[in-house]
Design a protein around this motif. Structure first.
Motif, PDB file in Angstrom:
ATOM      1  N   GLY A   8     -63.573  71.305   1.402  1.00 45.97           N
ATOM      2  CA  GLY A   8     -62.191  71.671   1.117  1.00 45.97           C
ATOM      3  C   GLY A   8     -62.087  72.932   0.277  1.00 45.97           C
ATOM      4  N   LEU A   9     -62.959  73.050  -0.709  1.00 48.09           N
ATOM      5  CA  LEU A   9     -62.958  74.246  -1.560  1.00 48.09           C
ATOM      6  C   LEU A   9     -63.284  75.502  -0.752  1.00 48.09           C
ATOM      7  N   SER A  10     -64.276  75.400   0.124  1.00 45.07           N
ATOM      8  CA  SER A  10     -64.652  76.550   0.950  1.00 45.07           C
ATOM      9  C   SER A  10     -63.514  76.937   1.888  1.00 45.07           C
ATOM     10  N   GLN A  11     -62.886  75.940   2.483  1.00 43.67           N
ATOM     11  CA  GLN A  11     -61.753  76.215   3.365  1.00 43.67           C
ATOM     12  C   GLN A  11     -60.598  76.841   2.595  1.00 43.67           C
ATOM     13  N   MET A  12     -60.365  76.357   1.405  1.00 40.94           N
ATOM     14  CA  MET A  12     -59.299  76.915   0.559  1.00 40.94           C
ATOM     15  C   MET A  12     -59.582  78.371   0.230  1.00 40.94           C
ATOM     16  N   PHE A  21     -55.774  76.519   4.470  1.00 43.32           N
ATOM     17  CA  PHE A  21     -55.172  75.553   3.550  1.00 43.32           C
ATOM     18  C   PHE A  21     -54.889  74.205   4.200  1.00 43.32           C
ATOM     19  N   ASN A  22     -54.490  74.193   5.462  1.00 44.14           N
ATOM     20  CA  ASN A  22     -54.230  72.915   6.124  1.00 44.14           C
ATOM     21  C   ASN A  22     -55.495  72.069   6.226  1.00 44.14           C
ATOM     22  N   ASN A  61     -57.466  65.223   0.772  1.00 43.51           N
ATOM     23  CA  ASN A  61     -56.837  63.905   0.889  1.00 43.51           C
ATOM     24  C   ASN A  61     -57.838  62.835   1.293  1.00 43.51           C
ATOM     25  N   LEU A  62     -58.829  63.209   2.095  1.00 46.32           N
ATOM     26  CA  LEU A  62     -59.883  62.253   2.440  1.00 46.32           C
ATOM     27  C   LEU A  62     -60.643  61.817   1.189  1.00 46.32           C
ATOM     28  N   LEU A  65     -55.421  70.465  -4.488  1.00 46.44           N
ATOM     29  CA  LEU A  65     -54.468  70.032  -3.473  1.00 46.44           C
ATOM     30  C   LEU A  65     -53.069  70.528  -3.816  1.00 46.44           C
ATOM     31  N   GLY A  66     -52.682  70.418  -5.088  1.00 49.52           N
ATOM     32  CA  GLY A  66     -51.378  70.925  -5.503  1.00 49.52           C
ATOM     33  C   GLY A  66     -51.239  72.415  -5.234  1.00 49.52           C
ATOM     34  N   LEU A  67     -52.298  73.181  -5.501  1.00 50.02           N
ATOM     35  CA  LEU A  67     -52.264  74.627  -5.249  1.00 50.02           C
ATOM     36  C   LEU A  67     -52.182  74.916  -3.747  1.00 50.02           C
ATOM     37  N   CYS A  68     -52.897  74.131  -2.941  1.00 50.72           N
ATOM     38  CA  CYS A  68     -52.810  74.301  -1.487  1.00 50.72           C
ATOM     39  C   CYS A  68     -51.380  74.059  -0.996  1.00 50.72           C
ATOM     40  N   TYR A  69     -50.766  73.010  -1.503  1.00 49.80           N
ATOM     41  CA  TYR A  69     -49.396  72.709  -1.081  1.00 49.80           C
ATOM     42  C   TYR A  69     -48.434  73.833  -1.470  1.00 49.80           C
ATOM     43  N   LEU A  70     -48.693  74.484  -2.599  1.00 55.84           N
ATOM     44  CA  LEU A  70     -47.861  75.632  -2.968  1.00 55.84           C
ATOM     45  C   LEU A  70     -47.976  76.732  -1.917  1.00 55.84           C
TER      46      LEU A  70
END
Length: 260
Positions: A183-187, A192-193, A200-201, A218-223
């Motif tokens: 998730g971090l690498s994808q971010m 972001f999706n 979430n997993l 996750l909060g930052l991704c949602y932003l």
């Protein structure tokens, strides 16, 4: 605030090793000291981030309204505008009483100059770092894909990290460490999706070491995805559970539009 000088020295790193130990012990035992210390941290964080200049202007407005009868308190020399953040922080601690600081912070957060989600993200996002891979990695190592993936993430080689971690997860889809770092690498690659899905997993695995870190990112991704209610939910959880991210989450929540 009677502990100001001591807190200032601690934050500036000017205490001796024994004084540092004594300070940290007193911080655990003395609620008054702890409250003042948290206020100083809040001020530091406010000054440190991208809204510093707006805070300065708002603080000066309150300062002048409190001390308008005394020219000594409202005079500003040109060289003062060029002083460092540390100098400004010291003047804030030693010159202004709490009665001035609190209204300034309130007015600052009430400002109509609200940063965008992208500005908030740019200010608060920093790559996660945990020194799990302490040794140098070489291609001929027998380390598995998980170790390689974390190593490449720490080296900011995100596409290589993503590839290794994705391969690892094909064999072990329940590994929270692999899911978190993927998730971090994808971010970091602005996926972001996909990052949201993997964070979430991790959260759905129940209590684990990465839980509050996941909620923060996750909060930052949602932003970035303009999903403000979901971002708010994660930041509120961090705030309410006294997370290591609680103070940063509190600052962000001041900027988010209210729930409908």
């Amino acid at each position: 605030m009677k502990h100001t000088k001591r807190i200032q020295k601690y934050l500036d790193g000017s205490l001796s090793e024994s004084e540092n130990k004594k300070f940290r012990k007193d911080l655990d035992m003395d609620p008054e000291l702890r409250g003042e210390y948290q206020l100083h941290l809040l001020i530091d964080q406010t000054l440190e981030h991208h809204v510093e200049m707006r805070f300065r202007r708002k603080l000066n407005e309150v300062h002048q309204s409190q001390y308008r009868k005394d020219d000594r308190h409202i005079a500003h020399k040109p060289k003062e505008a060029q002083s460092s953040r540390t100098s400004f922080r010291k003047s804030l601690y030693f010159v202004l009483p709490a009665a001035v600081i609190f209204p300034a912070i309130f007015l600052f957060f009430s400002s109509k100059e609200v940063p965008t989600a992208d500005e908030i993200f740019a200010t608060y996002f920093t790559p996660y770092h945990q020194d799990l891979i302490s040794r140098s990695y070489h291609k001929n190592d027998s380390a598995n894909a998980l170790i390689e993936g974390i190593y490449y993430y720490q080296k900011a080689l995100y596409s290589q990290s993503k590839l290794r971690l994705s391969n690892y997860i094909e064999a072990d889809s329940s590994n929270v460490t692999a899911l978190f770092y993927l998730g971090l690498s994808q971010m970091a690659m602005s996926d972001f999706n996909d990052a949201v899905m993997n964070f979430n997993l991790v959260l759905n695995r129940g209590f684990n070491y990465y839980r509050e870190h996941c909620q923060w990112y996750l909060g930052l991704c949602y932003l970035k995805l303009d999903q403000v209610p979901e971002a708010r939910r994660n930041f509120q959880s961090l705030q309410q559970h006294n997370s290591v991210y609680a103070e940063r989450a509190t600052l962000i929540l001041h900027f988010l539009p209210p729930s409908k």
